[in-house]
Motif scaffolding. Sequence first.
Motif, PDB file in Angstrom:
ATOM      1  N   VAL A 217       0.839  -1.197   0.000  1.00  0.00           N
ATOM      2  CA  VAL A 217       0.000   0.000   0.000  1.00  0.00           C
ATOM      3  C   VAL A 217       0.875   1.247   0.000  1.00  0.00           C
ATOM      4  N   LYS A 218       1.935   1.214   0.793  1.00  0.00           N
ATOM      5  CA  LYS A 218       2.804   2.391   0.881  1.00  0.00           C
ATOM      6  C   LYS A 218       3.527   2.661  -0.423  1.00  0.00           C
ATOM      7  N   MET A 219       3.882   1.598  -1.146  1.00  0.00           N
ATOM      8  CA  MET A 219       4.736   1.782  -2.341  1.00  0.00           C
ATOM      9  C   MET A 219       4.221   2.869  -3.295  1.00  0.00           C
ATOM     10  N   PRO A 220       3.055   2.860  -3.825  1.00  0.00           N
ATOM     11  CA  PRO A 220       2.028   1.843  -3.791  1.00  0.00           C
ATOM     12  C   PRO A 220       2.134   0.930  -5.002  1.00  0.00           C
ATOM     13  N   MET A 221       1.790  -0.342  -4.780  1.00  0.00           N
ATOM     14  CA  MET A 221       1.776  -1.278  -5.898  1.00  0.00           C
ATOM     15  C   MET A 221       0.365  -1.421  -6.436  1.00  0.00           C
ATOM     16  N   TRP A 222       0.280  -1.782  -7.708  1.00  0.00           N
ATOM     17  CA  TRP A 222      -1.026  -2.103  -8.265  1.00  0.00           C
ATOM     18  C   TRP A 222      -1.522  -3.367  -7.580  1.00  0.00           C
ATOM     19  N   PRO A 223      -2.756  -3.552  -7.190  1.00  0.00           N
ATOM     20  CA  PRO A 223      -3.911  -2.677  -7.396  1.00  0.00           C
ATOM     21  C   PRO A 223      -4.289  -1.854  -6.169  1.00  0.00           C
ATOM     22  N   VAL A 224      -3.371  -1.666  -5.230  1.00  0.00           N
ATOM     23  CA  VAL A 224      -3.729  -0.898  -4.041  1.00  0.00           C
ATOM     24  C   VAL A 224      -3.160   0.515  -4.153  1.00  0.00           C
TER      25      VAL A 224
ATOM     26  N   VAL B 620      -3.180   3.791 -36.129  1.00  0.00           N
ATOM     27  CA  VAL B 620      -4.286   2.885 -35.839  1.00  0.00           C
ATOM     28  C   VAL B 620      -3.875   1.791 -34.857  1.00  0.00           C
ATOM     29  N   ILE B 621      -2.655   1.262 -34.994  1.00  0.00           N
ATOM     30  CA  ILE B 621      -2.326   0.116 -34.128  1.00  0.00           C
ATOM     31  C   ILE B 621      -1.591   0.481 -32.849  1.00  0.00           C
ATOM     32  N   PHE B 622      -0.992   1.655 -32.784  1.00  0.00           N
ATOM     33  CA  PHE B 622      -0.289   2.013 -31.535  1.00  0.00           C
ATOM     34  C   PHE B 622      -0.873   3.224 -30.822  1.00  0.00           C
ATOM     35  N   VAL B 623      -0.914   4.347 -31.516  1.00  0.00           N
ATOM     36  CA  VAL B 623      -1.225   5.602 -30.836  1.00  0.00           C
ATOM     37  C   VAL B 623      -2.653   5.610 -30.297  1.00  0.00           C
ATOM     38  N   ARG B 624      -3.621   5.347 -31.172  1.00  0.00           N
ATOM     39  CA  ARG B 624      -5.004   5.387 -30.716  1.00  0.00           C
ATOM     40  C   ARG B 624      -5.302   4.342 -29.649  1.00  0.00           C
ATOM     41  N   PRO B 625      -4.885   3.092 -29.863  1.00  0.00           N
ATOM     42  CA  PRO B 625      -5.146   2.098 -28.799  1.00  0.00           C
ATOM     43  C   PRO B 625      -4.519   2.480 -27.465  1.00  0.00           C
ATOM     44  N   ALA B 626      -3.321   3.076 -27.487  1.00  0.00           N
ATOM     45  CA  ALA B 626      -2.684   3.440 -26.216  1.00  0.00           C
ATOM     46  C   ALA B 626      -3.578   4.393 -25.439  1.00  0.00           C
ATOM     47  N   PHE B 627      -4.105   5.391 -26.121  1.00  0.00           N
ATOM     48  CA  PHE B 627      -4.972   6.343 -25.429  1.00  0.00           C
ATOM     49  C   PHE B 627      -6.290   5.680 -25.016  1.00  0.00           C
ATOM     50  N   ALA B 628      -6.843   4.852 -25.902  1.00  0.00           N
ATOM     51  CA  ALA B 628      -8.120   4.208 -25.592  1.00  0.00           C
ATOM     52  C   ALA B 628      -7.971   3.270 -24.400  1.00  0.00           C
ATOM     53  N   ILE B 629      -6.894   2.485 -24.404  1.00  0.00           N
ATOM     54  CA  ILE B 629      -6.687   1.558 -23.294  1.00  0.00           C
ATOM     55  C   ILE B 629      -6.428   2.337 -22.004  1.00  0.00           C
ATOM     56  N   GLY B 630      -5.667   3.403 -22.114  1.00  0.00           N
ATOM     57  CA  GLY B 630      -5.410   4.241 -20.953  1.00  0.00           C
ATOM     58  C   GLY B 630      -6.706   4.751 -20.343  1.00  0.00           C
ATOM     59  N   ARG B 631      -7.594   5.248 -21.203  1.00  0.00           N
ATOM     60  CA  ARG B 631      -8.874   5.757 -20.684  1.00  0.00           C
ATOM     61  C   ARG B 631      -9.691   4.634 -20.072  1.00  0.00           C
ATOM     62  N   PHE B 632      -9.679   3.477 -20.743  1.00  0.00           N
ATOM     63  CA  PHE B 632     -10.446   2.339 -20.241  1.00  0.00           C
ATOM     64  C   PHE B 632      -9.940   1.916 -18.861  1.00  0.00           C
ATOM     65  N   LEU B 633      -8.610   1.793 -18.741  1.00  0.00           N
ATOM     66  CA  LEU B 633      -8.050   1.344 -17.459  1.00  0.00           C
ATOM     67  C   LEU B 633      -8.348   2.347 -16.359  1.00  0.00           C
ATOM     68  N   TRP B 634      -8.333   3.603 -16.711  1.00  0.00           N
ATOM     69  CA  TRP B 634      -8.570   4.647 -15.713  1.00  0.00           C
ATOM     70  C   TRP B 634     -10.015   4.627 -15.240  1.00  0.00           C
ATOM     71  N   LYS B 635     -10.926   4.671 -16.238  1.00  0.00           N
ATOM     72  CA  LYS B 635     -12.352   4.768 -15.877  1.00  0.00           C
ATOM     73  C   LYS B 635     -12.892   3.431 -15.378  1.00  0.00           C
ATOM     74  N   ARG B 636     -12.573   2.368 -16.128  1.00  0.00           N
ATOM     75  CA  ARG B 636     -13.138   1.066 -15.794  1.00  0.00           C
ATOM     76  C   ARG B 636     -12.288   0.314 -14.780  1.00  0.00           C
ATOM     77  N   GLY B 637     -10.992   0.475 -14.873  1.00  0.00           N
ATOM     78  CA  GLY B 637     -10.102  -0.263 -13.982  1.00  0.00           C
ATOM     79  C   GLY B 637     -10.030   0.379 -12.615  1.00  0.00           C
ATOM     80  N   ASP B 638      -9.457   1.579 -12.574  1.00  0.00           N
ATOM     81  CA  ASP B 638      -9.258   2.237 -11.287  1.00  0.00           C
ATOM     82  C   ASP B 638     -10.576   2.618 -10.630  1.00  0.00           C
ATOM     83  N   GLN B 639     -11.405   3.329 -11.400  1.00  0.00           N
ATOM     84  CA  GLN B 639     -12.619   3.858 -10.786  1.00  0.00           C
ATOM     85  C   GLN B 639     -13.735   2.824 -10.759  1.00  0.00           C
ATOM     86  N   GLY B 640     -13.876   2.074 -11.884  1.00  0.00           N
ATOM     87  CA  GLY B 640     -15.006   1.159 -12.006  1.00  0.00           C
ATOM     88  C   GLY B 640     -14.819  -0.146 -11.242  1.00  0.00           C
ATOM     89  N   THR B 641     -13.583  -0.546 -11.009  1.00  0.00           N
ATOM     90  CA  THR B 641     -13.372  -1.841 -10.358  1.00  0.00           C
ATOM     91  C   THR B 641     -12.672  -1.708  -9.004  1.00  0.00           C
TER      92      THR B 641
END
Lengths: 511, 690
Positions: A217-224, B620-641
Amino acid sequence: MNQLGFPILTLLIAIPTFAAIACLFVRADMARWIALAATLVDFALGLLLWANYDVGGPQWQFVENVPLFGRFAWAMGIDGIALMLILLSVFLMPICIAASWDAIEKRVPEYMAAFLLMETLMIGVFAAQDLFLFYIFFEAGLIPMYLIIGIWGGVDRIYASYKFFLYTLLGSVLMLIAMLWMAQYAGTTYIPVLMAVDFPPEAQTWLFLAFFASFAVKMPMWPVHTWLPDAHVQAPTAGSVILAGVLLKMGGYGFIRFSLPMFPEASAQMFWLVMGLSMVAIVYASLVALVQQDMKKLIAYSSVAHMAFVTFGLFAFNRQGIEGALLVMLSHGLVSGALFLCVGVIYDRLHTREIARYGGLSNNMPRYAVLFLLFTMASVGLPGTSGFVGEFLAMLGVYQASSWAAFVATTGIILGAAYMLYLYRRVAYGPLDKPDVAAMPDLSGREIATLAPLAAVVLWMGVYPESFISPMRADVGAVLARLERAKPQGDAQLAAGHGPQLSPVAHGGAH
Amino acid sequence: MIKLIVFLPLIAAAIAGLGNKALGNIAAKALTTGALLVACALSWPIFLGFLSGETTAYVEPVLSFIRSGDLNVDWALRVDTLTAVMLVVVTSVSALVHLYSWGYMAEDPDQPRFFAYLSLFTFAMLMLVTSDNLIQMFFGWEGVGLASYLLIGFWYYKPSANAAAIKAFVVNRVGDFGFSLGIFGTFLVFGTVSIPAILEAAPGMAGSTIGFLGYRVDTMTLLCLLLFIGAMGKSAQLGLHTWLPDAMEGPTPVSALIHAATMVTAGVFMVCRLSPMFETSQTALTVVTYVGAATALFAATVGTVQTDIKRVIAYSTCSQLGYMFFAAGVGAYGAAMFHLFTHAFFKALLFLGAGSVIHAMHHEQDMRFYGGLRKHIPLTFWAMMAGTLAITGVGVAGVFGFAGFYSKDAIIEAAYAAGTTSGGVAFVVAVFAALLTSFYSWRLVFLTFFGAPRWAASEHIQHAVHDEHAHDAHHVAHEVPDEGAGSEPIHDQRGIDEVKHGTAGYHPHESPWPMLVPLIVLTLGAIFAGYVFAGAFIGAETGAEFWKGSLAFNEHLMHAMHGVPLWVQLSATVVMVTGLLVALWAYIIDTSIPGRFTAQFRLLYDFLLHKWYFDELYDVIFVRPAFAIGRFLWKRGDQGTIDRFGPDGFATLVATGGVAARRLQSGYLYTYALVMLLGLAAAATWAMVG
């Protein structure tokens, strides 16, 4: 007593404590000066500590041991690793005070007291040689941070500090239980002794996981990690500097002080857990950083990615990996601290962290642009800056443990360049077409005084890292000696060539 | 002395950069240019010492760098023949470009910064070529990348320049990703990063295998290919080439120095420096050959349809770098370095000449709006002619030839002489690419200097004419270059017959002397560099004496190269003449041909005009997916999960209802203190009782 003849570690801890108390009884202006003076004195003591540290001498130096009650003792002492982290703390503190000089207007005495108390506790964490003393400093150190975020923070400060608290609480409960068990098993709370105790491998696993919960948690590592972006965004500038600069280092310090030497078998067992989480963290955090609209969030996510280099390096189980990880910790402390200060500089002028509101600052703030560029480049690990040496060594070490882990870790240098340069472009480059941005003045003398020392050390560490590695070398060796028996086999499995003759050099490199 | 050569530019850069406005234009320019002239003056004696065989290789230590277990890295300056060649190339071109910039950047408000960047670049490049270990090489490698980034984005108010700068840095980082892994692997295998130690131990590892990403692969092939990925990035080889044409957004002197003569050749230098290592893996060499040949062909085809004068030369550079690589791939490292050497002079000349044309034409870069400039800027014209004669390889065997005649023909012949399949393919491709090279080079000359003036169609010229200072081109030529300059020419596909002809009353002026002197010096280089140095670089016996083992010089191949059949020798000259005639026919005799040709072969033309669609594909294969995946991980990963099931979920779980949750949130501090207290009580109990 020690080579100086006076209890310097206790003094380092006492000065900010008394200054903190003094601050509470004076007016704002006086509190600022007291805080600055106290942190500068502590910095001077830190330099004295460094100058008198005997590289190649005993492992634990400046040792103080005053029995308090029962087996509980005021046990202080540092090795090279602790020395470097204490230096980082005392170096950043005066800068933080200077950075808060005008930015903080409400409840200044309490603010300064909170910072000074934080300094006390940070030094305590790195200097404590007693398990429970460490625990007190380690956990209590978060209280001033909660207060700094909760009182002087942004709009969503309550939510941010709640998240911070929740994550940390879980880890500390588990760690406390593990510590009690260890003290019971080993019959001592003296850390240097505990570092040599061979805990039964089956117990190591759960002990490791209990500590891991706290340190991850302190690091922090994914997913915390999700508390970090919120905490950074809400914290005042100096709070972010200390959070990124020192508090995040406590996780790494915990790994190298406790997890690796005390539970070597479990550490080896958990190799893929740590590597896996680090691999995810680097790619995940970098991609998320790429799409951030808020400067502080972007740098916070970049911290998550950079801290993954630390866990990578530490769990590479070899010298380059661990020394690299320690250098990443020091470098990140300087660089991310400096980047948050850079954000603070323009936040103080425009009161927004939204990247899109800026642009073209190279025109009207050329000095700022130069320093911001330097720290950006240090963050992307450009050789010649501190960022390179640590990351490169860490990845070099990881490669020997696993080519897969190194492969993924190294993608960090591509993604890191992408998100940091994209940030720099949006802030410093482009046309200067917003009137309020164009009206922003360049760095003031005070701001240069806060950033220039950081720039100097970043370059120093980039060109001659030996100054920083040499005090830690023997201590890394001690950890490696503990790890030797459990060290996982690398995946290279080099087979001999059919060349004219196998040179001894080539053979020696084959693990 | 070598320390002085390397560190003078750094000191000058630091003073000029930090002093900046306070120092003033003249002081900053004089300091940096002076430092480079001194460095250049000191470098030539070193080179001549190696040429005469008097000097032997040495290493000058500077400072210890990284010590970590077995890893021992020092800052040190290595001087051997290979370094000496690079020293004169780098310092000479850099000094000339510094001088040239006095004229070219005369009106720029930010001159100290520009000159500081140029000197900083030179320092990094010198660190690269003098490195004795892979890590210092990497330092120089990334250092030149930084300077390149800063100089491409020098006009930072241009969005296109910023985009190009980031692209250059990030694409190079992709190469550096491979380079880094190569260094890690090399350290793992050899236990050292010292180049001489690696080269000594490399033959012993030939044929060994190593585990990599779950596969077992040939050790030396893996290491060489990983390092080669780095070389591909820096030298803009096919796949990682996309940044180079865009890099033309930088001021033209930068293109000449960094993106033609020096930095982009670092990859070739690296392969030559590590040539004994590459020699241990035939597979790696075959890959190098094919990549080089493919790049030579690709870039030459794209070069034929570009209308921006700098982009033509940029693709030409890319193509010539391909030549150097496949020369190295077939084992003709001496020829690769020779072409690097001559190319530095004539390509810098072509770029600086183009800069002089652009300067005269009020920042117009589109060749369709040039024409008939021969009489107005005669010195520039003759310089460009010399450069073109050099790059197309004009000469008569045994008598005299321009620089490229010796170096490029040597590469073509070496590819044939190698006798391998890859060498044969490279030979065929090289001859065809030489045809294209001749065509696009002469096309450039004809469009620019011959025919009727088509200036009236240029917006830049119209601006100049309507500007009140129009009669003094030098004053207006360096106002803020507008965003149109050098940007994608794709939107406007008019042929030269379709644009408005006429001068619009504009009078181009020849450039000032600071710009002409470098042109004259480089012209001499383009004419004589091949003739004078061919014996040393690629002579079968003399070459071995010259290189003294600083690269894997293959005497047999050089012998075979000098003894190829006559038709092979003549092939390069034949295609050169053919290309010239086609260009002459299409751009002087019957100017309707290009238009009719593009109409007839629309698909091919579009394919080339879009540069084989690499940018579109990568987007098409690098730049756009990088941004799309970044947004997905942020909204769906960090916030959504994570947050949803983590802290937020916990809050709702413990206390249903918002009010209670808030109470929990504000009461956390007490809870926390309580837990700590309980813990301490437990610890204290243990301390007393246990």
